[in-house]
Design an enzyme around this catalytic site. Structure first.
Site, PDB file in Angstrom:
ATOM      1  N   LYS A  52       0.841  -1.209   0.000  1.00 10.67           N
ATOM      2  CA  LYS A  52       0.000   0.000   0.000  1.00 10.67           C
ATOM      3  C   LYS A  52       0.872   1.253   0.000  1.00 10.67           C
ATOM      4  O   LYS A  52       0.621   2.208  -0.733  1.00 10.67           O
ATOM      5  CB  LYS A  52      -0.942  -0.012   1.213  1.00 10.67           C
ATOM      6  CG  LYS A  52      -2.050  -1.043   1.068  1.00 10.67           C
ATOM      7  CD  LYS A  52      -2.816  -1.304   2.363  1.00 10.67           C
ATOM      8  CE  LYS A  52      -3.809  -2.455   2.126  1.00 10.67           C
ATOM      9  NZ  LYS A  52      -4.556  -2.851   3.320  1.00 10.67           N
ATOM     10  N   GLN A  96      -5.042  -1.350   9.555  1.00  7.58           N
ATOM     11  CA  GLN A  96      -4.802  -2.671   8.981  1.00  7.58           C
ATOM     12  C   GLN A  96      -5.344  -3.753   9.915  1.00  7.58           C
ATOM     13  O   GLN A  96      -4.980  -3.805  11.084  1.00  7.58           O
ATOM     14  CB  GLN A  96      -3.296  -2.867   8.735  1.00  7.58           C
ATOM     15  CG  GLN A  96      -2.956  -4.164   8.031  1.00  7.58           C
ATOM     16  CD  GLN A  96      -3.493  -4.225   6.598  1.00  7.58           C
ATOM     17  OE1 GLN A  96      -3.392  -3.268   5.839  1.00  7.58           O
ATOM     18  NE2 GLN A  96      -4.086  -5.349   6.240  1.00  7.58           N
ATOM     19  N   ASP A 119     -11.168   2.779   3.866  1.00  5.71           N
ATOM     20  CA  ASP A 119     -11.460   1.347   3.749  1.00  5.71           C
ATOM     21  C   ASP A 119     -12.959   1.102   3.564  1.00  5.71           C
ATOM     22  O   ASP A 119     -13.374  -0.010   3.263  1.00  5.71           O
ATOM     23  CB  ASP A 119     -11.008   0.633   5.036  1.00  5.71           C
ATOM     24  CG  ASP A 119      -9.920  -0.391   4.745  1.00  5.71           C
ATOM     25  OD1 ASP A 119      -9.644  -0.632   3.559  1.00  5.71           O
ATOM     26  OD2 ASP A 119      -9.366  -0.940   5.704  1.00  5.71           O
TER      27      ASP A 119
END
Ligand code: NDP
Length: 306
Positions: A52, A96, A119
């Site tokens: 990422k 995460q 997200d």
């Protein structure tokens, strides 16, 4: 021959489309900013985060990675998120997952400011998705929709079957397909006669986490198959069975000690489907591309609002 839905190609297209948008933001305001919170030392998470951050570098997005220790408490993580929420140069916050077991993950995800939730997992943004309102969409489901659209796969009026009902993949992709006017059926581990339900699909999305579970008997001829599964097989006999003793796959296994397999039988899908996304090289590359897209959109929205 079925059409291969090439996620690497679509990923490259999306990234190329984002570059001028990032450059315009950098020239007008500042580069978009993404903060990644990586708690502990989960090896798979470390690889995902590295990828990422690499994608941010490719595009000119400013990224920072916060790495609290495995022992972090829920309250400490909430404090960290509050600070990121307050910083104007942070457009996107990514926590995460999975978080260490002592952390209440749902509280942490819900603490991210919805406008910075790149997200798309905040309850507000799940609500926006269900209501068909604008807002960041979960990255893997959004990538699946990009793949279908960019390959011109018609969704309106089609029967879509989604196997898997997770908050991250199954549920959001079902709603995205519904908003494209597909007739959607969601399946899970308690679904009766799953193969018969799957055979009704024009579009079949497999997000299960079980290697090559979807075999020929689940597939109607000509079906479009989206294989979300990422299953690492570390048993040579299993690799030999799934890949029909393929010398190439067995050599790859002998070299690396494992092989990646989707949720769909790779031979049966190639024989029966009209189009399908392979593993690897299908859905996988799109998740990070959509994270980048969500970060750029967030920065644009916030720059417009400033
Ligand atoms: P979860 O484990 O959260 O959910 C799995 C779902 O599959 C559940 O709803 C479960 O049903 C259902 N299921 C399990 N076994 C069966 C069965 N025998 N028959 C029918 N349904 C079953 O997984 P995720 O959604 O997080 O991930 C699914 C897969 O996608 C994994 O392989 C994961 O690695 C991959 N993935 C890939 C991504 C990418 O970027 N390509 C991103 C995210 C995930 P129930 O609810 O009843 O338990």
């Amino acid at each position: 021959m079925p059409q291969i839905l090439d996620g690497n190609r679509v990923r490259d297209d999306i990234m190329n489309e984002l570059k001028p948008r990032v450059a315009a933001l950098a020239a007008r305001v500042r580069p978009p900013g993404l903060a990644v919170v990586l708690a502990g030392h989960d090896p798979a998470s470390e690889i995902y985060v590295r990828n990422k951050v690499g994608a941010c570098q490719d595009l000119g997005i400013r990224s920072e990675t916060l790495t609290p220790p495995d022992s972090i408490s829920t309250e400490e993580l909430l404090g960290m998120i509050a600070q990121l929420n307050a910083r104007p140069e942070v457009d996107g916050i990514l926590v995460q997952l999975p978080l260490p077991p002592q952390v209440e993950a749902k509280r942490v995800v819900a603490a991210v400011a919805p406008a910075k939730d790149v997200d798309g997992l905040h309850p507000c943004n799940i609500g926006n998705l269900v209501a068909g309102l604008p807002g960041p969409r979960a990255c893997t489901p959004a990538g699946i929709l990009e793949l279908l659209k960019r390959y011109g796969i018609r969704m309106a009026g089609k029967r879509a079957v989604v196997v898997g009902r997770s908050d991250i993949v199954g549920k959001p992709v079902a709603f995205l397909l519904l908003h494209e006017h597909a007739t959607v059926t969601m399946c899970h581990s308690k679904t009766a006669d799953l193969a018969a339900v799957c055979r009704e699909a024009d579009i079949l999305v497999a997000a299960i986490g079980r290697a090559a579970m979807i075999t020929g008997e689940y597939l109607a001829p000509g079906v479009t198959v989206i294989d979300v599964g990422m299953n690492r097989i570390d048993n040579r006999d299993e690799v030999a069975r799934i890949f029909r003793n393929s010398p190439r796959k067995l050599a790859a296994f002998d070299k690396r000690g494992s092989v990646l397999v989707g949720d769909v039988d790779p031979f049966d899908v190639a024989e029966r489907a009209g189009a399908y996304s392979p593993v690897p090289g299908g859905v996988g590359p799109l998740t990070i591309a959509m994270l980048m897209a969500n970060t750029v959109s967030s920065a644009e929205r916030r720059a417009g609002a400033c």
